[in-house]
Design an enzyme around this catalytic site. Structure first.
Site, short mmCIF file in Angstrom:
data_model
loop_
_atom_site.label_atom_id
_atom_site.label_comp_id
_atom_site.label_asym_id
_atom_site.label_seq_id
_atom_site.Cartn_x
_atom_site.Cartn_y
_atom_site.Cartn_z
N GLY A 70 0.76 -1.17 -0.15
CA GLY A 70 0.06 -0.01 0.00
C GLY A 70 0.83 1.13 -0.04
O GLY A 70 0.40 2.31 -0.60
N ASP B 295 -5.75 -0.50 -2.04
CA ASP B 295 -6.58 -1.29 -2.70
C ASP B 295 -7.74 -1.67 -2.12
O ASP B 295 -7.96 -2.01 -0.94
CB ASP B 295 -5.61 -2.76 -3.22
CG ASP B 295 -5.41 -3.47 -2.16
OD1 ASP B 295 -4.95 -3.10 -1.14
OD2 ASP B 295 -5.69 -4.91 -2.48
N LYS C 228 -6.42 6.37 11.27
CA LYS C 228 -7.84 6.50 11.57
C LYS C 228 -7.89 6.29 13.17
O LYS C 228 -7.81 4.98 13.53
CB LYS C 228 -8.49 5.14 11.17
CG LYS C 228 -8.71 4.99 9.54
CD LYS C 228 -9.28 3.92 9.20
CE LYS C 228 -9.65 3.54 7.74
NZ LYS C 228 -10.03 2.24 7.26
N GLU D 96 4.07 4.18 6.34
CA GLU D 96 3.07 3.17 6.00
C GLU D 96 1.97 4.28 5.33
O GLU D 96 2.03 5.34 5.40
CB GLU D 96 2.39 3.32 7.44
CG GLU D 96 2.78 1.85 8.11
CD GLU D 96 1.78 0.57 7.50
OE1 GLU D 96 1.42 0.59 6.21
OE2 GLU D 96 1.63 -0.32 8.06
N ASP D 97 1.21 3.46 4.48
CA ASP D 97 0.12 3.98 4.01
C ASP D 97 -1.00 4.78 4.76
O ASP D 97 -1.64 5.66 4.87
CB ASP D 97 -0.62 3.22 2.84
CG ASP D 97 -0.87 1.84 3.30
OD1 ASP D 97 -0.57 1.41 4.51
OD2 ASP D 97 -1.28 1.16 2.43
N ARG E 184 -5.57 0.66 -6.68
CA ARG E 184 -4.38 1.45 -6.19
C ARG E 184 -3.82 2.48 -7.43
O ARG E 184 -3.19 3.44 -6.82
CB ARG E 184 -3.34 0.35 -6.29
CG ARG E 184 -3.17 -0.71 -5.18
CD ARG E 184 -1.86 -1.27 -5.15
NE ARG E 184 -2.20 -2.78 -4.67
CZ ARG E 184 -2.16 -2.90 -3.14
NH1 ARG E 184 -1.99 -2.16 -2.48
NH2 ARG E 184 -2.13 -4.23 -3.05
N PHE F 88 -13.50 2.74 5.00
CA PHE F 88 -12.63 1.85 4.12
C PHE F 88 -12.22 2.84 2.97
O PHE F 88 -13.36 3.25 2.25
CB PHE F 88 -13.46 0.71 3.69
CG PHE F 88 -12.26 -0.19 2.91
CD1 PHE F 88 -11.25 -1.06 3.60
CD2 PHE F 88 -12.24 -0.27 1.32
CE1 PHE F 88 -10.22 -1.67 2.97
CE2 PHE F 88 -11.26 -0.86 0.89
CZ PHE F 88 -10.43 -1.78 1.50
N ASP G 82 -4.47 1.72 11.02
CA ASP G 82 -5.97 1.34 11.08
C ASP G 82 -5.99 0.97 12.67
O ASP G 82 -6.05 1.74 13.45
CB ASP G 82 -6.25 0.32 10.21
CG ASP G 82 -7.75 -0.09 10.11
OD1 ASP G 82 -8.75 0.93 10.58
OD2 ASP G 82 -8.27 -1.07 9.79
P1 5GP Z 1 -3.79 -2.24 10.98
O1 5GP Z 1 -2.77 -3.15 11.16
O2 5GP Z 1 -3.23 -0.94 11.46
O3 5GP Z 1 -5.23 -2.36 11.30
O4 5GP Z 1 -3.90 -2.08 9.44
C1 5GP Z 1 -2.69 -1.64 8.63
C2 5GP Z 1 -2.97 -1.98 7.16
O5 5GP Z 1 -4.36 -2.45 6.88
C3 5GP Z 1 -2.82 -0.95 6.21
O6 5GP Z 1 -1.33 -0.76 5.92
C4 5GP Z 1 -3.44 -1.42 4.92
O7 5GP Z 1 -2.80 -2.20 4.15
C5 5GP Z 1 -4.67 -2.10 5.66
N1 5GP Z 1 -5.77 -1.11 5.65
C6 5GP Z 1 -6.50 -0.50 6.99
N2 5GP Z 1 -7.34 0.26 6.49
C7 5GP Z 1 -7.45 0.44 5.31
C8 5GP Z 1 -8.52 1.05 4.49
O8 5GP Z 1 -9.34 1.90 4.73
N3 5GP Z 1 -8.07 0.67 3.07
C9 5GP Z 1 -7.18 -0.04 2.56
N4 5GP Z 1 -7.34 -0.33 1.30
N5 5GP Z 1 -6.42 -0.85 3.35
C10 5GP Z 1 -6.46 -0.71 4.65
#
Ligand code: 5GP
Length: 178
Positions: free
Chosen positions: A48, A162, A134, A102-103, A168, A155, A106
Site C-alpha cells: 500500500g 487497494d 484512523k 505506512e500508507d 491502487r 474503508f 488502522d
Molecule cells: P492495521 O494493522 O493498522 O489495522 O492495518 C494496517 C494495514 O491495513 C494498512 O497498511 C492497510 O494495508 C490495511 N488497511 C487498513 N485500513 C484500510 C483502508 O481503509 N483501506 C485499505 N485499502 N487498506 C486498509
C-alpha cells in the site's frame, strides 16, 4: 471527480490528488528539517505505501536511504489481522535513525507486531510516518509521529491503497459508499 466502481463496491471522492501531493510535500519538508544531517533510513511497507513512499522520498531535501518490506496482506474491507512477512529486511538498523513509511494506520496491529522486530536491532531512533490515520479504529498503542490526514473509520482506496487488489492506480483517494 466522480464515484468509481471497484469489484462489487462503489467509492466516492474523498481526498483529491492535489491535496494529497500538497500534504506529502509538507510532510517531506517537516521530516527533512527534523532529520537534517542524520542520514535516516526509511522503511516503506509494501504494497500500500509504494506510491506515498515514492512521492515522499523524492521531496526530501536531505541525504536518506530507503528500503521496502512486505508484511501483511489486507483482504476485503475489514482488517484481517494477519501479518505475513514476505520480503525480509536486509539492512542493519543498529545506530540508525529509522522511519517507517505506512500508507494507513488502522487498528495499529500491523505496526504493533512489527516494531519489536526493529527495536531488537537497536536503532538510534524509530519513528513512523503515515499518510492516513484512523484514530477511531486504533486498538493497539501505536504513536504515529508524522500524520498526513486523520480520517474517519471508513474503508478507503486509491493512491496505492487497494480493495482486493484493485484501485491502487488512482492519484486521488476514494471512500466506500455504504
Ligand atoms: P492495521 O494493522 O493498522 O489495522 O492495518 C494496517 C494495514 O491495513 C494498512 O497498511 C492497510 O494495508 C490495511 N488497511 C487498513 N485500513 C484500510 C483502508 O481503509 N483501506 C485499505 N485499502 N487498506 C486498509
Amino acid at each position: 471527480m466522480s464515484t468509481i466502481r471497484v469489484h462489487d463496491k462503489f467509492f466516492e471522492p474523498f481526498l483529491s490528488a492535489s491535496s494529497i501531493i500538497e500534504k506529502v510535500k509538507s510532510l517531506a519538508d517537516q521530516v527533512s528539517k527534523d532529520y537534517a544531517g542524520k542520514k535516516p533510513l526509511f522503511i516503506a511497507i509494501l504494497n500500500g505505501a509504494f506510491m506515498f513512499a515514492s512521492d515522499l522520498f523524492k521531496n526530501f531535501s536531505i541525504e536518506a536511504e530507503i528500503c521496502f518490506i512486505k508484511l501483511a496482506s489486507y483482504k476485503g474491507t475489514k482488517s484481517s489481522g494477519r501479518v505475513i512477512t514476505a520480503i525480509g529486511l536486509d539492512m542493519d538498523l543498529f545506530g540508525r535513525h529509522v522511519v517507517i513509511i505506512e500508507d494507513i494506520v488502522d487498528t495499529g496491529k500491523t505496526l504493533n507486531e512489527f516494531l519489536p522486530q526493529l527495536v531488537h536491532q537497536q536503532p538510534e531512533s524509530l519513528k513512523i510516518v503515515s499518510l492516513l490515520y484512523k484514530p477511531e479504529a486504533m486498538v493497539y498503542p501505536i504513536t504515529v509521529d508524522y500524520i498526513g490526514f486523520t480520517i474517519p473509520n471508513k474503508f478507503v482506496i486509491g493512491y496505492g491503497l487497494d480493495y482486493n487488489g484493485l484501485g491502487r492506480n488512482n492519484a486521488a483517494i476514494y471512500k466506500l459508499v455504504e
